[in-house]
Design a protein around this motif. Structure first.
Motif, mmCIF file in Angstrom:
data_model
loop_
_atom_site.group_PDB
_atom_site.id
_atom_site.type_symbol
_atom_site.label_atom_id
_atom_site.label_comp_id
_atom_site.label_asym_id
_atom_site.label_seq_id
_atom_site.Cartn_x
_atom_site.Cartn_y
_atom_site.Cartn_z
ATOM 1 N N ILE A 56 36.359 51.056 35.413
ATOM 2 C CA ILE A 56 36.731 51.251 36.816
ATOM 3 C C ILE A 56 35.733 52.211 37.469
ATOM 4 C CG2 ILE A 56 39.162 50.929 36.208
ATOM 5 C CD1 ILE A 56 39.483 53.981 36.997
ATOM 6 N N VAL A 57 35.644 52.139 38.781
ATOM 7 C CA VAL A 57 34.738 52.996 39.549
ATOM 8 C C VAL A 57 35.562 53.809 40.539
ATOM 9 C CG1 VAL A 57 32.753 51.467 39.289
ATOM 10 C CG2 VAL A 57 34.318 51.128 41.205
ATOM 11 N N LYS A 58 34.887 54.656 41.304
ATOM 12 C CA LYS A 58 35.595 55.516 42.254
ATOM 13 C C LYS A 58 36.338 54.711 43.309
ATOM 14 C CE LYS A 58 32.249 59.276 41.672
ATOM 15 N NZ LYS A 58 31.224 60.107 42.338
ATOM 16 N N ALA A 59 35.844 53.521 43.632
ATOM 17 C CA ALA A 59 36.471 52.696 44.662
ATOM 18 C C ALA A 59 37.655 51.893 44.149
ATOM 19 C CB ALA A 59 35.434 51.749 45.264
ATOM 20 N N THR A 60 37.939 51.944 42.852
ATOM 21 C CA THR A 60 39.017 51.134 42.279
ATOM 22 C C THR A 60 40.365 51.755 42.615
ATOM 23 O OG1 THR A 60 37.568 50.522 40.428
ATOM 24 C CG2 THR A 60 39.925 50.106 40.174
ATOM 25 N N ASN A 61 41.063 51.146 43.561
ATOM 26 C CA ASN A 61 42.389 51.652 43.920
ATOM 27 C C ASN A 61 43.525 50.797 43.386
ATOM 28 O OD1 ASN A 61 41.978 49.476 45.595
ATOM 29 N ND2 ASN A 61 42.128 50.626 47.502
ATOM 30 N N CYS A 62 43.189 49.596 42.896
ATOM 31 C CA CYS A 62 44.253 48.702 42.422
ATOM 32 C C CYS A 62 43.676 47.641 41.501
ATOM 33 C CB CYS A 62 44.941 48.038 43.620
ATOM 34 S SG CYS A 62 46.236 46.855 43.191
ATOM 35 N N ILE A 63 44.472 47.267 40.505
ATOM 36 C CA ILE A 63 44.153 46.101 39.684
ATOM 37 C C ILE A 63 45.412 45.249 39.605
ATOM 38 C CG2 ILE A 63 43.507 45.251 37.402
ATOM 39 C CD1 ILE A 63 41.797 47.722 37.058
ATOM 40 N N ILE A 64 45.312 44.038 40.089
ATOM 41 C CA ILE A 64 46.442 43.110 40.077
ATOM 42 C C ILE A 64 46.321 42.224 38.852
ATOM 43 C CG2 ILE A 64 47.645 41.281 41.327
ATOM 44 C CD1 ILE A 64 46.421 42.380 43.906
ATOM 45 N N MET A 65 47.357 42.237 38.025
ATOM 46 C CA MET A 65 47.412 41.396 36.830
ATOM 47 C C MET A 65 48.394 40.276 37.130
ATOM 48 S SD MET A 65 47.644 44.679 34.287
ATOM 49 C CE MET A 65 46.470 46.029 34.435
ATOM 50 N N ALA A 66 47.873 39.193 37.657
ATOM 51 C CA ALA A 66 48.715 38.129 38.209
ATOM 52 C C ALA A 66 49.061 37.073 37.174
ATOM 53 C CB ALA A 66 48.007 37.480 39.394
ATOM 54 N N ASP A 67 50.266 36.514 37.313
ATOM 55 C CA ASP A 67 50.602 35.375 36.469
ATOM 56 C C ASP A 67 50.139 34.097 37.154
ATOM 57 O OD1 ASP A 67 52.471 34.631 38.382
ATOM 58 O OD2 ASP A 67 54.191 35.394 37.269
ATOM 59 N N SER A 68 50.425 32.985 36.540
ATOM 60 C CA SER A 68 49.852 31.713 37.002
ATOM 61 C C SER A 68 50.367 31.271 38.363
ATOM 62 C CB SER A 68 50.121 30.612 35.966
ATOM 63 O OG SER A 68 51.514 30.508 35.724
ATOM 64 N N ASN A 69 51.564 31.727 38.771
ATOM 65 C CA ASN A 69 52.158 31.276 40.027
ATOM 66 C C ASN A 69 52.155 32.338 41.118
ATOM 67 O OD1 ASN A 69 52.918 28.757 38.823
ATOM 68 N ND2 ASN A 69 54.641 29.803 37.841
ATOM 69 N N GLU A 70 51.499 33.454 40.863
ATOM 70 C CA GLU A 70 51.651 34.596 41.758
ATOM 71 C C GLU A 70 50.747 34.557 42.982
ATOM 72 O OE1 GLU A 70 52.005 39.443 41.402
ATOM 73 O OE2 GLU A 70 51.508 38.235 39.656
ATOM 74 N N LEU A 71 49.477 34.366 42.772
ATOM 75 C CA LEU A 71 48.527 34.360 43.879
ATOM 76 C C LEU A 71 48.196 32.929 44.285
ATOM 77 C CD1 LEU A 71 46.094 37.165 42.689
ATOM 78 C CD2 LEU A 71 47.965 37.365 44.323
ATOM 79 N N LYS A 72 47.791 32.798 45.516
ATOM 80 C CA LYS A 72 47.446 31.480 46.031
ATOM 81 C C LYS A 72 46.279 30.908 45.240
ATOM 82 C CE LYS A 72 46.001 29.125 50.287
ATOM 83 N NZ LYS A 72 45.634 29.300 51.711
ATOM 84 N N PRO A 73 46.455 29.725 44.627
ATOM 85 C CA PRO A 73 45.364 29.150 43.835
ATOM 86 C C PRO A 73 44.204 28.731 44.735
ATOM 87 C CG PRO A 73 47.127 27.555 44.089
ATOM 88 C CD PRO A 73 47.636 28.844 44.670
ATOM 89 N N GLU A 74 43.039 28.701 44.143
ATOM 90 C CA GLU A 74 41.868 28.273 44.906
ATOM 91 C C GLU A 74 41.998 26.782 45.248
ATOM 92 O OE1 GLU A 74 38.235 29.187 43.005
ATOM 93 O OE2 GLU A 74 38.643 31.341 42.859
ATOM 94 N N GLN A 75 41.774 26.478 46.516
ATOM 95 C CA GLN A 75 41.896 25.107 46.998
ATOM 96 C C GLN A 75 40.528 24.566 47.380
ATOM 97 O OE1 GLN A 75 44.787 23.506 47.090
ATOM 98 N NE2 GLN A 75 46.227 25.188 46.757
#
Length: 531
Positions: free
Chosen positions: A351-370
């Protein structure tokens, strides 16, 4: 999500556009800031901030203490790097970095000894005893950058002194999922506000306003309590939750009702803005003499085994975070928020100084690439743009490599918030095209500067050659003139010598003639007969 019923203490204005994505902050903001086990190895990226890459000032095999300087800044637009823990430098080499490109860059690899031994510190509890120059020097030497995500060196933002009358503390934290600033305000309210006092002291007491979204009621109550406890004077501006209200220009519009126009800075309006985490870092740097060695990071997502906010040493590998939170089945890792963040390409990156968040998403969580479809010119992107740009026009010109046209449409006013792409029914990755155009424009500017410098060097070389040629010709002319004058002087000297010699010869001849005449007269007298 729960909204605050606490009214804003100052009038709130509006900014154009904006969207309301699902927040998902409740996954991580319900428990205090915690710590994870220390990683065995830390990978400190020397380009882990905006500006130039830091320059290593340690050697492989060297033992270092926590907080010890390990990389110097490369010019004013750069940042110092400090050892996140005590241990041994085991490598200075290229490693995978936390970047959307997935490329490698120069990193310092530190093997932790587990002792957490600090370098000797020199706390300054009374910051008012320090002059402006001393405070800015400490901020610079502590490696403090904007911790809201931009990682711009903070001392540069604080350089300008004249005309500044208001400090805005950015506590909006509008990105979905991210809650590190919310928790920092709840758990370390006093320290954050004391950091704001230090900034205010740099300008001989500013008006302080804390801008915070209405979805953070606990943080708002913590601010009220700390204001009474510390006997501070500041306003709490509670703004409606709308993305991207945490953008610098957008929050200024909401709180001050002023627009930072194209080519201008907040300082031109008498404003300076700093993030909550940056204020906390300034407090630690000035009061405790602690440089940035760690930061609060939101670890979240439905695949995260132990979501929450954690104080994590800079350089901690993402793989270690996955293991420590018992996250084993994440389908996608996002650094930052889902709107402006990027997918992590290597879990070995630190991680670097700018790292404020890491999202560990499951398969249905984030909008899939279309697969993107052709633009239907619906205008939804224009309605959502908080910077009042024309995203569709920018897209067409960027796609056609018409970079001069994108600049005419104020491409660099785009804050890359992703609101346009979020509402696009054709799933066009608009921000990627804007980043592509910006990158090419910057590269073209660099190449132009290089070409201009090369041309200037070439012209200077030709001028130098011509100058040397003229200098040689002048030198030869002067030498010839000197020889001519010497010759003339020599000829005149010879003529004078000849005239003197002739005169001497004449005198000598005359003397000889007189002598002969005298002798002849004596001889005649001798021959005369006696009387």
């Amino acid at each position: 999500m729960e909204r605050s019923s606490y009214p804003s203490e100052i009038p709130i204005f509006e900014f154009p556009g904006g969207i309301h994505p699902q927040e998902n902050k409740q996954l991580s903001n319900r428990s205090p800031i915690a710590k994870l086990p220390l990683a065995k190895e830390l990978v400190i990226n020397l380009k882990g901030q905006a500006g130039n890459r830091s320059i290593p000032c340690v050697a492989v095999g060297e033992q270092v203490l926590k907080g010890q300087l390990i990389a110097k800044s490369d010019g004013i637009f750069s940042s110092y790097q400090h050892a996140p823990t005590s241990g041994k430098i085991i490598a200075i080499e290229k490693r995978p970095i936390a970047h959307t490109s997935g490329l490698e860059d120069l990193c310092i690899v530190l093997s932790a000894d587990g002792d957490e031994r600090w370098v000797e510190l020199s706390p300054a509890e009374d910051f008012t005893a320090l002059c402006r120059k001393q405070i800015l020097a400490r901020i610079f030497e502590s490696g403090i950058v904007g911790l809201g995500g931009a990682s711009f060196p903070s001392h540069i933002k604080l350089q300008r002194e004249d005309g500044i009358d208001t400090l805005i503390i950015n506590a909006a934290e509008c990105e979905p999922y991210i809650s590190c600033d919310d928790r920092l305000l709840q758990d370390n309210t006093d320290e954050v506000l004391k950091g704001a006092q230090i900034i205010s002291h740099l300008y001989k007491d500013l008006n302080i306003i804390v801008g915070i979204e209405d979805n953070k009621p606990s943080a708002i109550e913590a601010l009220k309590a700390a204001r009474t406890k510390l006997r501070m004077t500041f306003d709490i501006a509670v703004v409606p939750t709308k993305y991207p209200s945490g953008g610098e220009k957008q929050l200024i519009q909401l709180i001050a009702g002023k627009e930072v126009t194209h080519g201008k800075l907040p300082a031109d309006l008498g404003l300076v803005m700093h993030n909550v985490a940056t204020c906390f870092a300034i407090y630690e740097a000035i009061i405790q003499d602690k440089p940035i060695t760690d930061r609060v990071v939101t670890l979240t997502g439905k695949a995260c085994g132990k979501p929450g906010n954690y104080r994590i040493p800079i350089g901690t590998p993402i793989k270690h975070l996955l293991e420590s939170t018992q996250t084993l089945k994440s389908q996608k890792l996002i650094m930052g928020g889902p709107m402006m963040g990027f997918e992590i390409q290597s879990i070995n990156a630190g991680i670097v100084k700018a790292t404020n968040c890491i999202i560990m998403a499951d398969s249905n969580e984030l909008k899939p690439e279309q697969t993107s479809l052709p633009c239907i010119r619906c205008g939804e992107c224009m309605n959502a743009c908080p910077a009042s740009l024309l995203p569709q026009q920018l897209y067409w010109h960027a796609k056609a490599d018409e970079f001069d046209k994108t600049e005419e449409y104020n491409l660099f006013d785009c804050i890359e918030c992703g609101a346009c792409a979020y509402v696009c029914p054709s799933d066009i990755p608009l921000v990627q095209f804007y980043r592509y155009a910006k990158s090419n424009i910057r590269n073209n500017r660099v190449e132009k500067i290089k070409a201009d410098n090369a041309r200037e060097r070439h012209e200077a070389r030709l001028d130098r050659i011509e100058r040397v040629k003229l200098e040689k010709a002048e030198k030869h002319r002067k030498a010839a003139e000197a020889r001519r004058k010497a010759a003339e002087a020599s000829g005149q000297a010879d003529a004078k010598k000849a005239a003197v010699a002739a005169a001497l010869a004449r005198v000598q001849a005359k003397k000889e003639a007189n002598h002969e005449a005298s002798n002849s007269h004596q001889a005649d007298k001798t021959k005369e007969p006696k009387a």
